[in-house]
Structure formats: C-alpha cells, structure tokens
Design a protein around this motif. Sequence first.
Motif, PDB file in Angstrom:
ATOM      1  N   ASP A  59       0.833  -1.200   0.000  1.00 56.31           N
ATOM      2  CA  ASP A  59       0.000   0.000   0.000  1.00 56.31           C
ATOM      3  C   ASP A  59       0.871   1.254   0.000  1.00 56.31           C
ATOM      4  OD1 ASP A  59      -2.893   0.729   0.106  1.00 56.31           O
ATOM      5  OD2 ASP A  59      -2.231   1.877   1.854  1.00 56.31           O
ATOM      6  N   GLY A  60       1.957   1.212   0.767  1.00 55.59           N
ATOM      7  CA  GLY A  60       2.883   2.347   0.779  1.00 55.59           C
ATOM      8  C   GLY A  60       3.544   2.547  -0.571  1.00 55.59           C
ATOM      9  N   ALA A  61       3.936   1.432  -1.213  1.00 58.30           N
ATOM     10  CA  ALA A  61       4.579   1.530  -2.526  1.00 58.30           C
ATOM     11  C   ALA A  61       3.605   2.065  -3.573  1.00 58.30           C
ATOM     12  CB  ALA A  61       5.111   0.157  -2.948  1.00 58.30           C
ATOM     13  N   PHE A  62       2.352   1.621  -3.500  1.00 59.17           N
ATOM     14  CA  PHE A  62       1.355   2.105  -4.460  1.00 59.17           C
ATOM     15  C   PHE A  62       1.125   3.609  -4.298  1.00 59.17           C
ATOM     16  CE2 PHE A  62      -0.886  -2.306  -4.232  1.00 59.17           C
ATOM     17  CZ  PHE A  62       0.161  -2.867  -4.933  1.00 59.17           C
ATOM     18  N   LYS A  63       1.011   4.056  -3.060  1.00 62.93           N
ATOM     19  CA  LYS A  63       0.731   5.474  -2.817  1.00 62.93           C
ATOM     20  C   LYS A  63       1.910   6.361  -3.205  1.00 62.93           C
ATOM     21  CE  LYS A  63      -2.893   4.666   0.558  1.00 62.93           C
ATOM     22  NZ  LYS A  63      -3.255   4.464   1.979  1.00 62.93           N
ATOM     23  N   LYS A  64       3.132   5.846  -3.062  1.00 61.34           N
ATOM     24  CA  LYS A  64       4.306   6.606  -3.488  1.00 61.34           C
ATOM     25  C   LYS A  64       4.297   6.838  -4.989  1.00 61.34           C
ATOM     26  CE  LYS A  64       7.487   5.154   0.176  1.00 61.34           C
ATOM     27  NZ  LYS A  64       8.651   4.280   0.509  1.00 61.34           N
ATOM     28  N   THR A  65       3.650   5.943  -5.731  1.00 61.58           N
ATOM     29  CA  THR A  65       3.584   6.081  -7.190  1.00 61.58           C
ATOM     30  C   THR A  65       2.262   6.698  -7.645  1.00 61.58           C
ATOM     31  OG1 THR A  65       2.974   3.717  -7.235  1.00 61.58           O
ATOM     32  CG2 THR A  65       5.251   4.277  -7.768  1.00 61.58           C
ATOM     33  N   GLY A  66       1.548   7.321  -6.708  1.00 56.99           N
ATOM     34  CA  GLY A  66       0.383   8.129  -7.076  1.00 56.99           C
ATOM     35  C   GLY A  66      -0.945   7.417  -7.113  1.00 56.99           C
ATOM     36  N   HIS A  67      -1.011   6.182  -6.635  1.00 58.24           N
ATOM     37  CA  HIS A  67      -2.262   5.430  -6.688  1.00 58.24           C
ATOM     38  C   HIS A  67      -3.134   5.718  -5.468  1.00 58.24           C
ATOM     39  CE1 HIS A  67       0.506   3.308  -9.379  1.00 58.24           C
ATOM     40  NE2 HIS A  67      -0.576   2.968 -10.053  1.00 58.24           N
ATOM     41  N   GLU A  68      -4.440   5.649  -5.689  1.00 61.59           N
ATOM     42  CA  GLU A  68      -5.422   5.883  -4.630  1.00 61.59           C
ATOM     43  C   GLU A  68      -6.270   4.634  -4.424  1.00 61.59           C
ATOM     44  OE1 GLU A  68      -6.876  10.366  -4.851  1.00 61.59           O
ATOM     45  OE2 GLU A  68      -7.031   9.402  -6.823  1.00 61.59           O
ATOM     46  N   ASN A  69      -6.678   4.404  -3.184  1.00 65.40           N
ATOM     47  CA  ASN A  69      -7.531   3.257  -2.878  1.00 65.40           C
ATOM     48  C   ASN A  69      -9.004   3.614  -3.041  1.00 65.40           C
ATOM     49  OD1 ASN A  69      -5.477   1.452  -2.270  1.00 65.40           O
ATOM     50  ND2 ASN A  69      -5.385   2.062  -0.133  1.00 65.40           N
ATOM     51  N   VAL A  70      -9.754   2.695  -3.648  1.00 66.26           N
ATOM     52  CA  VAL A  70     -11.200   2.838  -3.790  1.00 66.26           C
ATOM     53  C   VAL A  70     -11.820   1.494  -3.415  1.00 66.26           C
ATOM     54  CG1 VAL A  70     -11.021   4.548  -5.623  1.00 66.26           C
ATOM     55  CG2 VAL A  70     -11.168   2.132  -6.227  1.00 66.26           C
ATOM     56  N   TYR A  71     -13.150   1.444  -3.435  1.00 66.59           N
ATOM     57  CA  TYR A  71     -13.825   0.159  -3.197  1.00 66.59           C
ATOM     58  C   TYR A  71     -15.039   0.049  -4.095  1.00 66.59           C
ATOM     59  CZ  TYR A  71     -15.593  -4.015  -0.998  1.00 66.59           C
ATOM     60  OH  TYR A  71     -16.009  -5.301  -0.783  1.00 66.59           O
ATOM     61  N   MET A  72     -15.127  -1.089  -4.783  1.00 67.47           N
ATOM     62  CA  MET A  72     -16.231  -1.370  -5.694  1.00 67.47           C
ATOM     63  C   MET A  72     -17.175  -2.407  -5.071  1.00 67.47           C
ATOM     64  SD  MET A  72     -15.875   0.351  -8.554  1.00 67.47           S
ATOM     65  CE  MET A  72     -14.623   1.604  -8.874  1.00 67.47           C
ATOM     66  N   PRO A  73     -18.415  -2.496  -5.568  1.00 62.66           N
ATOM     67  CA  PRO A  73     -19.345  -3.518  -5.057  1.00 62.66           C
ATOM     68  C   PRO A  73     -18.819  -4.919  -5.324  1.00 62.66           C
ATOM     69  CG  PRO A  73     -20.507  -1.857  -6.355  1.00 62.66           C
ATOM     70  CD  PRO A  73     -19.054  -1.623  -6.571  1.00 62.66           C
ATOM     71  N   MET A  74     -19.276  -5.885  -4.529  1.00 59.64           N
ATOM     72  CA  MET A  74     -18.857  -7.273  -4.735  1.00 59.64           C
ATOM     73  C   MET A  74     -19.737  -7.995  -5.751  1.00 59.64           C
ATOM     74  SD  MET A  74     -20.161  -9.267  -1.296  1.00 59.64           S
ATOM     75  CE  MET A  74     -19.440 -10.789  -1.866  1.00 59.64           C
ATOM     76  N   LEU A  75     -20.885  -7.398  -6.120  1.00 58.20           N
ATOM     77  CA  LEU A  75     -21.818  -8.039  -7.047  1.00 58.20           C
ATOM     78  C   LEU A  75     -21.804  -7.319  -8.396  1.00 58.20           C
ATOM     79  CD1 LEU A  75     -24.815  -8.672  -4.621  1.00 58.20           C
ATOM     80  CD2 LEU A  75     -23.052 -10.297  -5.343  1.00 58.20           C
ATOM     81  N   ILE A  76     -21.798  -8.117  -9.473  1.00 56.41           N
ATOM     82  CA  ILE A  76     -21.738  -7.565 -10.824  1.00 56.41           C
ATOM     83  C   ILE A  76     -22.944  -8.076 -11.612  1.00 56.41           C
ATOM     84  CG2 ILE A  76     -20.349  -7.386 -12.938  1.00 56.41           C
ATOM     85  CD1 ILE A  76     -17.925  -8.275 -11.255  1.00 56.41           C
ATOM     86  N   PRO A  77     -23.780  -7.192 -12.166  1.00 52.04           N
ATOM     87  CA  PRO A  77     -24.900  -7.650 -13.000  1.00 52.04           C
ATOM     88  C   PRO A  77     -24.388  -8.446 -14.202  1.00 52.04           C
ATOM     89  CG  PRO A  77     -25.117  -5.317 -12.457  1.00 52.04           C
ATOM     90  CD  PRO A  77     -23.758  -5.729 -12.022  1.00 52.04           C
ATOM     91  N   GLU A  78     -25.118  -9.480 -14.576  1.00 59.24           N
ATOM     92  CA  GLU A  78     -24.685 -10.335 -15.692  1.00 59.24           C
ATOM     93  C   GLU A  78     -24.513  -9.539 -16.975  1.00 59.24           C
ATOM     94  OE1 GLU A  78     -25.785 -14.651 -17.692  1.00 59.24           O
ATOM     95  OE2 GLU A  78     -27.271 -13.654 -16.420  1.00 59.24           O
ATOM     96  N   SER A  79     -25.380  -8.578 -17.213  1.00 60.45           N
ATOM     97  CA  SER A  79     -25.294  -7.772 -18.443  1.00 60.45           C
ATOM     98  C   SER A  79     -23.998  -6.976 -18.487  1.00 60.45           C
ATOM     99  CB  SER A  79     -26.488  -6.822 -18.538  1.00 60.45           C
ATOM    100  OG  SER A  79     -26.557  -5.987 -17.383  1.00 60.45           O
ATOM    101  N   LEU A  80     -23.524  -6.541 -17.321  1.00 59.16           N
ATOM    102  CA  LEU A  80     -22.267  -5.785 -17.251  1.00 59.16           C
ATOM    103  C   LEU A  80     -21.089  -6.703 -17.546  1.00 59.16           C
ATOM    104  CD1 LEU A  80     -21.329  -2.875 -16.601  1.00 59.16           C
ATOM    105  CD2 LEU A  80     -20.895  -3.653 -14.263  1.00 59.16           C
ATOM    106  N   LEU A  81     -21.125  -7.898 -16.984  1.00 59.30           N
ATOM    107  CA  LEU A  81     -20.047  -8.853 -17.190  1.00 59.30           C
ATOM    108  C   LEU A  81     -19.956  -9.273 -18.657  1.00 59.30           C
ATOM    109  CD1 LEU A  81     -17.959 -10.322 -15.331  1.00 59.30           C
ATOM    110  CD2 LEU A  81     -19.493 -12.287 -15.395  1.00 59.30           C
ATOM    111  N   GLN A  82     -21.080  -9.285 -19.343  1.00 55.96           N
ATOM    112  CA  GLN A  82     -21.133  -9.766 -20.732  1.00 55.96           C
ATOM    113  C   GLN A  82     -20.589  -8.759 -21.740  1.00 55.96           C
ATOM    114  OE1 GLN A  82     -21.948 -12.681 -21.826  1.00 55.96           O
ATOM    115  NE2 GLN A  82     -23.056 -13.689 -20.166  1.00 55.96           N
ATOM    116  N   LYS A  83     -20.288  -7.554 -21.291  1.00 55.93           N
ATOM    117  CA  LYS A  83     -19.896  -6.507 -22.237  1.00 55.93           C
ATOM    118  C   LYS A  83     -18.549  -6.762 -22.900  1.00 55.93           C
ATOM    119  CE  LYS A  83     -22.511  -2.361 -21.101  1.00 55.93           C
ATOM    120  NZ  LYS A  83     -22.399  -0.900 -20.887  1.00 55.93           N
ATOM    121  N   GLU A  84     -17.656  -7.480 -22.213  1.00 52.84           N
ATOM    122  CA  GLU A  84     -16.349  -7.786 -22.806  1.00 52.84           C
ATOM    123  C   GLU A  84     -16.292  -9.287 -23.026  1.00 52.84           C
ATOM    124  OE1 GLU A  84     -12.579  -7.619 -24.382  1.00 52.84           O
ATOM    125  OE2 GLU A  84     -13.230  -9.061 -22.889  1.00 52.84           O
TER     126      GLU A  84
END
Length: 478
Positions: A59-84
């Motif tokens: 986490d320290g190494a990531f932040k030194k290189t300009g990265h930020e922590n976020v959090y996404m939902p644990m559930l993904i709609p099937e239609s979203l997953l199918q896009k790629e």
Amino acid sequence: MADNKKMVEAITSMEEDFAKWYTDVVKKAELIDYSSVRGCVILRPYGYAIWENIQKWMDGAFKKTGHENVYMPMLIPESLLQKEKDHVEGFAPEVAWVTHGGNEKLAERLCVRPTSETLFCEHYAHVINSYRDLPKLYNQWCSVLRWEKTTRPFLRTMEFLWQEGHTMHETAEEAIAETEQMLNIYAQLCEKVLAVPVVKGKKTNKEKFAGALATYTIEAMMHDGKSLQAGTSHYFGDGFAKAFDIQFTGRDNTLQYPHQTSWGVSTRIIGAIIMTHGDNNGLVLPPQVAPIQVVIIPVAQHKEGVLEKAAELKERLSRFCRVKMDDSNNSPGWKYAEYEMKGVPLRLEIGPRDIEQNQCVLVSRDNREKTVVALDQLEAAIPQLLGQLHDRLYQKALENREKRTFTAHNMDEMIQAANGENGFIKAMWCGDLACEEAFKEKAGVTSRCMPFEQEHLDDVCACCGKPAKAMVYWGKAY
C-alpha cells in the motif's frame, strides 16, 4: 528436548510428501483453519498478520507512485459482465451466481466478483471526460470468489484476499509503462521484502489474462522445484474502453479511448513464502513480514529477576521491532519448538547467568546459529542479524533455483528434463500454439514466461525446428 521432538513429529517431512508437509505447516503454525464451505479457509490471527505486513508495504509503494484506494461492489450484473466477450468467457467456469434475493428470484443474475475490471469500467465511463481527468490510478483491497475445482490453503482457495489495481491512461505508451512499473514493484516486494527471487517476463497468448493484450508476470520457484505465479500485471489497450464506451476529449479536441491496465497480488504470496523458506520444523519467515520478529524466552523464569529483566527487554525492543515475551508455564524446549514452528526469525534467551554477565543469547531461525550479545548492544545487533537472515534466505532460494534450472534443445531433452527433478526448463519456441500445447501434452510442462532477459540458446524451436522467436521458461506449476 522431548517436547521439541513431539511437536516437530507433527509435521510430515517435506522429502517424504511435500504436499502433506505444506498442509501440516499451515495448520500447525496456526495460519488457517478450515471452514464448513469447501475451498474457503479461515485466516487465523497469525496468518492474517503476515498478510497485513505484506499489505502495508504494498500500500505504501502504491501510494508513493500516485495510486489511490477505492472500493467497488462485490456483485456484478450479468449484463455488465457480458460486455467484454473474451473476459467473460475466460472467467465463466469460475463464476458464482446470486439468483435470489430473499425469497424472490432476481430479474437479472448477479455475479460474485471474480475480478473487477467491468465494475471499474462502468465507473470510469461516468468520471472520465477529458484528458485532464487522466491518468486514473486506482487500487482496491478486497476479496474475490472463484469456483475452483481443486483447492489448497493460500495457493488456490475459492475466496481469497488480494489487491487489484485498475488504471486508465491517455496513451498506450503511458499504460504500458504503468504495467511494467507495477510488475517491478511486485518484484521488489518478493526480492527485497520476502527474500523470494523471481523471474520477470511476459506470458504467452495462451497463458495471458482473459481480455488482455499482454500479461506480465513474476515467477518464483518453490523448494520442490515447481513454479508459482507470484504476481501479474496486464495491459488491455483500449478494448475494455470501447466495450464500455469510455471516451475522453483529447488534447487535439477529438474523442479518444483511454488505455487500461490491471495488476494484482493475492494471499497466494503467503504460500510462496511457506514453500520457498520453510523446513521440516515449520515456517521460516522473512523478517520484514514476520508478525513476531523477536521472541523473548525467559530461562529458569521462576528465579528472582528473570521475568522482570525479560519484561524490561521487551519494552526496549518494542521501540524498533515486533517482539513478544513468552512467560507461559511451558518448558523452554516446548517454547523453542513452538516459535520455530511459527517461523519467528530471532529467539532471545535470557536466564540468571546471562543477567549476571549482562548478556543474552540470540538464535537465528534459519540456521539456529547462536550469538551472544551484550544487553546494551541489542539495538545494533538485532537489526543486523535480521538483515543477515533475510540475505541468507534469498541466497538459499536463489541457489535452489539455479540448481534446478535446466536447458532443453529438442523435445527429447525437454521430456527427459521434465521427467527428472522439478525445475525451470529453458527452451526456444517458435511462437505457435501447437508447439506450446505439444510441450504440455508430451512433457507435462506449461510455459511460465518469456523472460525479459532473453538468452539465445538455439536458432530453432525445440519442438518443431522452425525459426525460434523467444526463449521460454517452462515448468510444472502450482
């Protein structure tokens, strides 16, 4: 030493059965417990503490290189997953689906995240409008779920902890540089923190991540000669951006697609530590991630002043290292065996005679070498001994890798090497999938990576004899 012998006998010798040795160690060292859900384990405090120390460094190494922590939902709609398309096909066999909410059937199935590219893309489509919004350098600490058929603690569990970085860039060059930068950070983690030497390289198309244009990897060799993929970094180009309609206004005032990366390291890295450094007495932990770096064992603790001196030393040492004092009623021999099992790098023994002479005995976990140190020299001696232990672990692992790295010039030599002791097998490859699959079918090995440091072993492919395009590391892997 009877207590010591009794505890060690609880571990199967790695020479007798390496897989059983591994399972014994993760249980006896109190890293995990099994849950009632197949393939899911409970990370016990000691095991989780190792992950916390790894997480803190990353986490320290990531932040030194300009990265930020976020959090996404644990559930993904099937239609979203199918896009790629390529992405969903790659993960389809491992996906777990939520079909009901309470007693009602859902109108659309929800996937429990196996990875979060699609969620990040959905978000990026909302927040990226101009080149001024780039780069987006995000990282997430979370768990993911993959419905694995065969599981083993840390190495392959259905639910596991990891970090997954997801970034968007203005140009392909910037995204590729990001991909390489993060792979180098992973290599630093392994070599400078975990004392695990790695080979850095690029995956073949067959082995690359679903939906990626290129996957970079660090490959580590375990004590038994098998390879373990310790971390990966992926360049996606603009494929996901096009699938999710992520566009930005460029510097020339035209609409453009950003270029994407993702990269991740999971709790599987703890398995790498165990299988690289462990021995028949249990764990051997690299000092930088050991939950306890020094354990103080009072000898003849019933005698006047011993426990008081041990407590005083604990207070002193806690200012510069992670330290524990064991004042339980177990015998010293039992305590020695217990903390060897747990892989504690240094053991400090202090008894009445040591107190009289203003000294203590420090015992290194890896070689059990004893060092008598004056009590007023501990602040200098302990960091030095911990650093030397790290270096010895790294060197021993490197020597194991060098001893188990072989060269094959043709299929017969590949089969012969693969049927011998496990290890890396270097061989030239033409780039054709058919030859890659032939190596797996005939020799039982898979491509581990095309190392960045290429060697010219031959002009032709070791399988088909056609002109070679790359030298590849092949081997059996976890």
